[in-house]
Motif scaffolding. Structure first.
Motif, PDB file in Angstrom:
ATOM      1  N   THR A 159     -26.811   2.659  15.820  1.00 28.63           N
ATOM      2  CA  THR A 159     -26.986   2.105  14.481  1.00 28.63           C
ATOM      3  C   THR A 159     -28.450   1.770  14.250  1.00 28.63           C
ATOM      4  O   THR A 159     -29.142   1.296  15.159  1.00 28.63           O
ATOM      5  CB  THR A 159     -26.133   0.836  14.275  1.00 28.63           C
ATOM      6  N   LEU A 160     -28.923   2.061  13.046  1.00 30.98           N
ATOM      7  CA  LEU A 160     -30.307   1.771  12.669  1.00 30.98           C
ATOM      8  C   LEU A 160     -30.320   0.968  11.374  1.00 30.98           C
ATOM      9  O   LEU A 160     -31.201   1.123  10.542  1.00 30.98           O
ATOM     10  CB  LEU A 160     -31.082   3.085  12.504  1.00 30.98           C
ATOM     11  N   GLN A 161     -29.336   0.105  11.231  1.00 32.82           N
ATOM     12  CA  GLN A 161     -29.150  -0.628   9.983  1.00 32.82           C
ATOM     13  C   GLN A 161     -30.289  -1.590   9.667  1.00 32.82           C
ATOM     14  O   GLN A 161     -30.502  -1.964   8.512  1.00 32.82           O
ATOM     15  CB  GLN A 161     -27.825  -1.391  10.024  1.00 32.82           C
ATOM     16  N   ASP A 162     -31.045  -1.997  10.676  1.00 28.83           N
ATOM     17  CA  ASP A 162     -32.133  -2.939  10.437  1.00 28.83           C
ATOM     18  C   ASP A 162     -33.398  -2.252   9.921  1.00 28.83           C
ATOM     19  O   ASP A 162     -34.360  -2.917   9.547  1.00 28.83           O
ATOM     20  CB  ASP A 162     -32.472  -3.704  11.723  1.00 28.83           C
ATOM     21  N   SER A 163     -33.413  -0.924   9.912  1.00 27.42           N
ATOM     22  CA  SER A 163     -34.581  -0.171   9.472  1.00 27.42           C
ATOM     23  C   SER A 163     -34.388   0.347   8.056  1.00 27.42           C
ATOM     24  O   SER A 163     -33.306   0.814   7.691  1.00 27.42           O
ATOM     25  CB  SER A 163     -34.840   1.019  10.405  1.00 27.42           C
ATOM     26  N   VAL A 164     -35.451   0.268   7.261  1.00 26.23           N
ATOM     27  CA  VAL A 164     -35.468   0.912   5.952  1.00 26.23           C
ATOM     28  C   VAL A 164     -35.721   2.393   6.178  1.00 26.23           C
ATOM     29  O   VAL A 164     -36.616   2.770   6.936  1.00 26.23           O
ATOM     30  CB  VAL A 164     -36.573   0.312   5.056  1.00 26.23           C
ATOM     31  N   VAL A 165     -34.924   3.246   5.532  1.00 23.92           N
ATOM     32  CA  VAL A 165     -35.069   4.698   5.692  1.00 23.92           C
ATOM     33  C   VAL A 165     -35.705   5.282   4.441  1.00 23.92           C
ATOM     34  O   VAL A 165     -35.240   5.036   3.321  1.00 23.92           O
ATOM     35  CB  VAL A 165     -33.697   5.359   5.965  1.00 23.92           C
ATOM     36  N   ALA A 166     -36.786   6.047   4.648  1.00 24.34           N
ATOM     37  CA  ALA A 166     -37.509   6.664   3.538  1.00 24.34           C
ATOM     38  C   ALA A 166     -37.548   8.172   3.746  1.00 24.34           C
ATOM     39  O   ALA A 166     -38.019   8.643   4.787  1.00 24.34           O
ATOM     40  CB  ALA A 166     -38.922   6.104   3.453  1.00 24.34           C
ATOM     41  N   PHE A 219     -34.811  13.203  15.539  1.00 25.46           N
ATOM     42  CA  PHE A 219     -34.900  11.755  15.737  1.00 25.46           C
ATOM     43  C   PHE A 219     -33.543  11.188  16.153  1.00 25.46           C
ATOM     44  O   PHE A 219     -33.453  10.379  17.083  1.00 25.46           O
ATOM     45  CB  PHE A 219     -35.387  11.085  14.455  1.00 25.46           C
ATOM     46  N   MET A 220     -32.509  11.615  15.481  1.00 25.67           N
ATOM     47  CA  MET A 220     -31.180  11.097  15.789  1.00 25.67           C
ATOM     48  C   MET A 220     -30.684  11.560  17.153  1.00 25.67           C
ATOM     49  O   MET A 220     -29.928  10.857  17.823  1.00 25.67           O
ATOM     50  CB  MET A 220     -30.200  11.492  14.678  1.00 25.67           C
ATOM     51  N   LYS A 221     -31.140  12.723  17.571  1.00 26.39           N
ATOM     52  CA  LYS A 221     -30.816  13.190  18.922  1.00 26.39           C
ATOM     53  C   LYS A 221     -31.431  12.251  19.957  1.00 26.39           C
ATOM     54  O   LYS A 221     -30.773  11.863  20.932  1.00 26.39           O
ATOM     55  CB  LYS A 221     -31.345  14.610  19.129  1.00 26.39           C
ATOM     56  N   ALA A 222     -32.693  11.856  19.726  1.00 27.30           N
ATOM     57  CA  ALA A 222     -33.354  10.924  20.648  1.00 27.30           C
ATOM     58  C   ALA A 222     -32.674   9.556  20.614  1.00 27.30           C
ATOM     59  O   ALA A 222     -32.520   8.901  21.648  1.00 27.30           O
ATOM     60  CB  ALA A 222     -34.832  10.794  20.277  1.00 27.30           C
ATOM     61  N   ASN A 245     -28.868   5.742  23.520  1.00 25.79           N
ATOM     62  CA  ASN A 245     -27.619   4.986  23.356  1.00 25.79           C
ATOM     63  C   ASN A 245     -27.709   3.978  22.211  1.00 25.79           C
ATOM     64  O   ASN A 245     -27.142   2.890  22.265  1.00 25.79           O
ATOM     65  CB  ASN A 245     -27.243   4.266  24.660  1.00 25.79           C
ATOM     66  N   ILE A 246     -28.465   4.364  21.164  1.00 27.49           N
ATOM     67  CA  ILE A 246     -28.581   3.542  19.961  1.00 27.49           C
ATOM     68  C   ILE A 246     -27.819   4.234  18.845  1.00 27.49           C
ATOM     69  O   ILE A 246     -28.153   5.354  18.452  1.00 27.49           O
ATOM     70  CB  ILE A 246     -30.062   3.336  19.576  1.00 27.49           C
ATOM     71  N   LEU A 305     -39.568   3.120  21.152  1.00 32.49           N
ATOM     72  CA  LEU A 305     -39.679   2.439  19.865  1.00 32.49           C
ATOM     73  C   LEU A 305     -38.356   1.801  19.460  1.00 32.49           C
ATOM     74  O   LEU A 305     -38.309   0.649  19.015  1.00 32.49           O
ATOM     75  CB  LEU A 305     -40.113   3.426  18.778  1.00 32.49           C
ATOM     76  N   LEU A 306     -37.295   2.560  19.602  1.00 28.76           N
ATOM     77  CA  LEU A 306     -35.979   2.079  19.170  1.00 28.76           C
ATOM     78  C   LEU A 306     -35.512   0.892  20.003  1.00 28.76           C
ATOM     79  O   LEU A 306     -34.901  -0.039  19.480  1.00 28.76           O
ATOM     80  CB  LEU A 306     -34.964   3.222  19.234  1.00 28.76           C
ATOM     81  N   THR A 307     -35.790   0.929  21.278  1.00 39.02           N
ATOM     82  CA  THR A 307     -35.347  -0.169  22.136  1.00 39.02           C
ATOM     83  C   THR A 307     -36.238  -1.403  21.982  1.00 39.02           C
ATOM     84  O   THR A 307     -35.823  -2.519  22.325  1.00 39.02           O
ATOM     85  CB  THR A 307     -35.324   0.268  23.616  1.00 39.02           C
TER      86      THR A 307
END
Length: 262
Positions: free
Chosen positions: A213-220, A202-205, A210-211, A182-184
């Motif tokens: 930053t998740l700045q493009d995602s809205v976090v809820a 989730f952050m471990k995965a 090798n990702i 999903l992240l890639t």
């Protein structure tokens, strides 16, 4: 996009455990969202070596505090496995964190006589400290990752509190590859978290993919405790409802994108 479909075209990642995500997913999909279900938590029964002692003491507790659906289910599962007729043995009054936990408790034939104003352990601890909840001897069936805030508050007020770990939380390894894919693929418009453990897993995965930053995602996040864990990982939580339920979280996500339309 219409106001009735504020999540149309949005990819929503749901990390809630299996068996607990259906109503949340339904609300997301009703608002037009495309759900990617990657449960970051799974649960199993746990033996902490205190079973015999706690079961022998069961009739001596004047209150039992259940803090989650899992706490309820695994507590009664332990009793069933030991052949205990809980309808006969349990004389305690029950307190529950949240209406959903109270509903599960009701399914076993017991009514929650006390529910804290906000559905969190910290709120319950605060109400205990203010003298709103009083007991003599309390049992708290819980998971292995649950904090001690409630028991600490009870003891600070001179009440006896026994904690009994009846289940454990673990990371379902088979979901790790799904998260990484999903992240890639950048199909993560919204990341939803309903527990600190889900954030950690989730952050471990993400790290293994090798990702960084998740700045493009809205976090809820479902509430302040989960938000605090997300903040610890450098995630910027944009959505956090005042009522700590998955239904409220789904509604808050829809409102967030509805405002974007205005």
């Amino acid at each position: 996009m219409t106001s009735s479909q504020p999540l149309s075209g949005k990819h929503i990642v749901v990390t809630r455990p299996r068996g607990q995500a259906a109503s949340f997913i339904d609300k997301i999909e009703a608002a037009g969202g495309m759900v990617h279900f990657v449960p970051m938590l799974a649960f199993r029964s746990f033996s902490d070596g205190q079973e015999t002692k706690r079961l022998q003491q069961l009739p001596t507790y004047d209150w039992i505090i259940v803090t989650s659906k899992n706490g309820v289910d695994f507590f009664f599962q332990q009793l069933k496995e030991k052949g205990i007729d809980y309808n006969t043995v349990i004389k305690s009054r029950f307190a529950a964190i949240g209406t959903k936990t109270a509903e599960v408790l009701q399914s076993y034939g017991f009514h929650a006589e006390y529910i804290p104003e906000k559905f969190s352990a910290d709120q319950f601890a605060e109400e205990i400290s203010r003298g709103h909840f009083k007991a003599e001897k309390v049992l708290i069936p819980k998971g292995n990752l649950a904090r001690t805030a409630i028991a600490d508050a009870l003891r600070a007020k001179g009440m006896m509190a026994d904690e009994w770990i009846v289940y454990e939380t673990y990371f379902p390894e088979e979901e790790k590859r799904h998260v990484m894919d999903l992240l890639t693929s950048n199909q993560t418009d919204v990341l939803t978290f309903t527990s600190p453990s889900a954030v950690r897993h989730f952050m471990k995965a993400a790290e293994e993919a090798n990702i960084h930053t998740l700045q493009d995602s809205v976090v809820a996040c479902i509430g302040p405790v989960t938000k605090k864990e997300a903040d610890r990982f450098g995630l910027h939580t944009q959505i956090c409802p005042e009522v700590y339920t998955s239904e409220s979280l789904a509604e808050a996500i829809a409102r967030y994108f509805r405002k974007e339309e205005d």
